[in-house]
Design a protein around this motif. Sequence first.
Motif, mmCIF file in Angstrom:
data_model
loop_
_atom_site.group_PDB
_atom_site.id
_atom_site.type_symbol
_atom_site.label_atom_id
_atom_site.label_comp_id
_atom_site.label_asym_id
_atom_site.label_seq_id
_atom_site.Cartn_x
_atom_site.Cartn_y
_atom_site.Cartn_z
ATOM 1 N N ALA A 171 0.662 53.205 -15.807
ATOM 2 C CA ALA A 171 2.088 52.906 -14.938
ATOM 3 C C ALA A 171 2.886 53.821 -15.149
ATOM 4 N N LEU A 172 3.240 54.659 -16.101
ATOM 5 C CA LEU A 172 4.141 55.667 -16.435
ATOM 6 C C LEU A 172 3.666 57.028 -15.574
ATOM 7 N N VAL A 173 2.600 57.178 -15.858
ATOM 8 C CA VAL A 173 1.815 58.444 -15.118
ATOM 9 C C VAL A 173 1.913 58.307 -13.535
ATOM 10 N N TRP A 174 1.410 57.243 -12.988
ATOM 11 C CA TRP A 174 1.637 57.118 -11.328
ATOM 12 C C TRP A 174 3.188 56.830 -10.835
ATOM 13 N N THR A 175 3.922 56.469 -11.900
ATOM 14 C CA THR A 175 5.252 56.322 -11.275
ATOM 15 C C THR A 175 5.775 57.892 -11.245
ATOM 16 N N ALA A 176 5.666 58.396 -12.381
ATOM 17 C CA ALA A 176 6.297 59.941 -12.553
ATOM 18 C C ALA A 176 5.795 60.724 -11.458
ATOM 19 N N GLN A 177 4.351 60.701 -11.218
ATOM 20 C CA GLN A 177 3.944 61.554 -10.296
ATOM 21 C C GLN A 177 4.264 61.238 -8.731
ATOM 22 N N GLY A 178 4.388 60.009 -8.654
ATOM 23 C CA GLY A 178 5.172 59.619 -7.288
ATOM 24 C C GLY A 178 6.181 59.947 -7.106
ATOM 25 N N ALA A 179 7.214 59.888 -7.936
ATOM 26 C CA ALA A 179 8.658 60.252 -7.810
ATOM 27 C C ALA A 179 8.680 61.727 -7.491
ATOM 28 N N VAL A 180 7.902 62.737 -8.377
ATOM 29 C CA VAL A 180 7.981 64.149 -8.223
ATOM 30 C C VAL A 180 7.461 64.533 -6.973
ATOM 31 N N GLY A 181 6.162 63.732 -6.372
ATOM 32 C CA GLY A 181 5.734 64.084 -5.152
ATOM 33 C C GLY A 181 4.827 65.385 -4.964
ATOM 34 N N ARG A 182 4.169 65.736 -5.933
ATOM 35 C CA ARG A 182 3.535 66.961 -5.984
ATOM 36 C C ARG A 182 2.087 66.938 -6.433
ATOM 37 N N GLY A 183 1.344 65.800 -6.058
ATOM 38 C CA GLY A 183 0.007 65.489 -6.231
ATOM 39 C C GLY A 183 -0.228 65.205 -7.595
ATOM 40 N N ASP A 184 -1.393 65.332 -8.246
ATOM 41 C CA ASP A 184 -1.777 64.693 -9.658
ATOM 42 C C ASP A 184 -1.519 65.693 -10.781
ATOM 43 N N LEU A 185 -0.145 66.068 -10.976
ATOM 44 C CA LEU A 185 0.133 67.021 -11.783
ATOM 45 C C LEU A 185 -0.156 66.175 -13.388
ATOM 46 N N PRO A 186 -0.959 66.920 -14.241
ATOM 47 C CA PRO A 186 -1.052 66.254 -15.199
ATOM 48 C C PRO A 186 0.345 65.895 -16.104
ATOM 49 N N VAL A 187 0.122 64.581 -16.855
ATOM 50 C CA VAL A 187 1.388 64.155 -17.386
ATOM 51 C C VAL A 187 1.211 64.250 -18.815
ATOM 52 N N THR A 188 2.255 64.742 -19.772
ATOM 53 C CA THR A 188 2.076 64.480 -21.486
ATOM 54 C C THR A 188 3.403 63.667 -21.605
ATOM 55 N N LEU A 189 2.859 62.877 -22.810
ATOM 56 C CA LEU A 189 3.926 62.147 -23.227
ATOM 57 C C LEU A 189 4.252 62.466 -24.666
ATOM 58 N N SER A 190 5.557 62.741 -24.754
ATOM 59 C CA SER A 190 6.015 63.222 -26.269
ATOM 60 C C SER A 190 6.939 62.241 -26.794
ATOM 61 N N THR A 191 6.647 62.023 -28.204
ATOM 62 C CA THR A 191 7.534 60.942 -28.808
ATOM 63 C C THR A 191 7.877 61.669 -30.194
ATOM 64 N N PRO A 192 9.253 61.330 -30.725
ATOM 65 C CA PRO A 192 9.497 61.750 -32.186
ATOM 66 C C PRO A 192 8.445 61.473 -32.975
ATOM 67 N N GLY A 193 8.001 62.572 -33.880
ATOM 68 C CA GLY A 193 7.304 62.407 -35.087
ATOM 69 C C GLY A 193 5.705 62.688 -34.372
#
Length: 377
Positions: free
Chosen positions: A232-254
């Motif tokens: 859900a986060l990946v599709w949302t981020a890619q749709g907002a950016v609008g530059r195709g299937d850019l790989p998405v990396t998630l980063s969290t504290p720790g």
Amino acid sequence: MTTQLDPSDTERELREALAAHAREIRPRDRLDAILREASEPLPTSARRRWLTGMGVAAAAAAIAGAVWTARPAPDAGPTRPAGTPSATTPVEPSLEPSPTPPAPSLSSSSSTLPSSTSRPTSSPSTPSTPPSPTGQPAAPTTIVAQAIYRVGTNGGTTDRPGLVREFRSAAVGASESARATAAVGESLRRSDLWRGVTVTSADVARERITLRLSGPGDSASDADSARLAVAALVWTAQGAVGRGDLPVTLSTPGGGQILGQLDPATPFTRASTPPETLCDLWVDTPSPGVTVRAAEPVLVRGQAVAFEANVEWELRSGSTTLRDGFVTASIGAPSRGTFAVDLGRLEPGTYTFRAFTSSAEDGAKVIAERLVTFTVS
């Protein structure tokens, strides 16, 4: 003048070239980008170029008209009410699925995936720069339509979990990072697993999107549930950016596991997302809870995976069914097609639109359904 029975060599070659070119066209769904681009003001220089292009197009149309007026008029196909927008869903603001969305991913690969006269209450506007509390000008914002993905259910007898797409209008910053931050933040708020998690920042580079989250989220019951919530986060981020299937990396504290199940070092994409990750039915417009002006006709648009492309629908007011019918999607299952239902102008009140598909065996069993409630005032 040539006739249909005795075309000149030039005319025959032109027709063959046009037909060959048409067969090569492969449309794709990029509604996210179109809605976003439509919300941005057109620069003066671009406006001049557009007007020049229109002049060239008009000249080309005149030439084409001269060629085709020599032909007998073809049989007229089904007509739609005057002023009814095309039933073809405008391809999802930059990368969203085409009639057959590329099986997107959640691992380490590469992506994709509707508008109605009853648009979300807010509509595109020119950028505004409200003053900040400190008295300094804030970053310019623009009201845009964003595709938000969340984990929902398919409805009907196949009530499996899957991604649902909904559009919302919001004032966001003009940068890719600002658009991604706003959209992903909304997606997080629509998920129980991400309860309390926010987007610290969204960095958009040439070949990757990095989402820095305030936490890893709750522990999912299994890896599949975690992958769906991340999707859900990946599709949302890619749709907002609008530059195709850019790989998405998630980063969290720790740097711990995402949702207690997934390695944060793995980039996520749409390309390897199983087709069943998407719910069979989406209603893109009207958006849930939107208010439509009574003077505007209501055009429902959506996407469907439906046997023989048959999508049934009902318009309800409370427990009363006011109208019902069916519509043929642009393509049938297993592909994903688009559909549109013109409801015309409605009296003020609250309505629920229900789209559903039935079993191919007896037509009695509901396979999938989607309900959207909206208000006319």
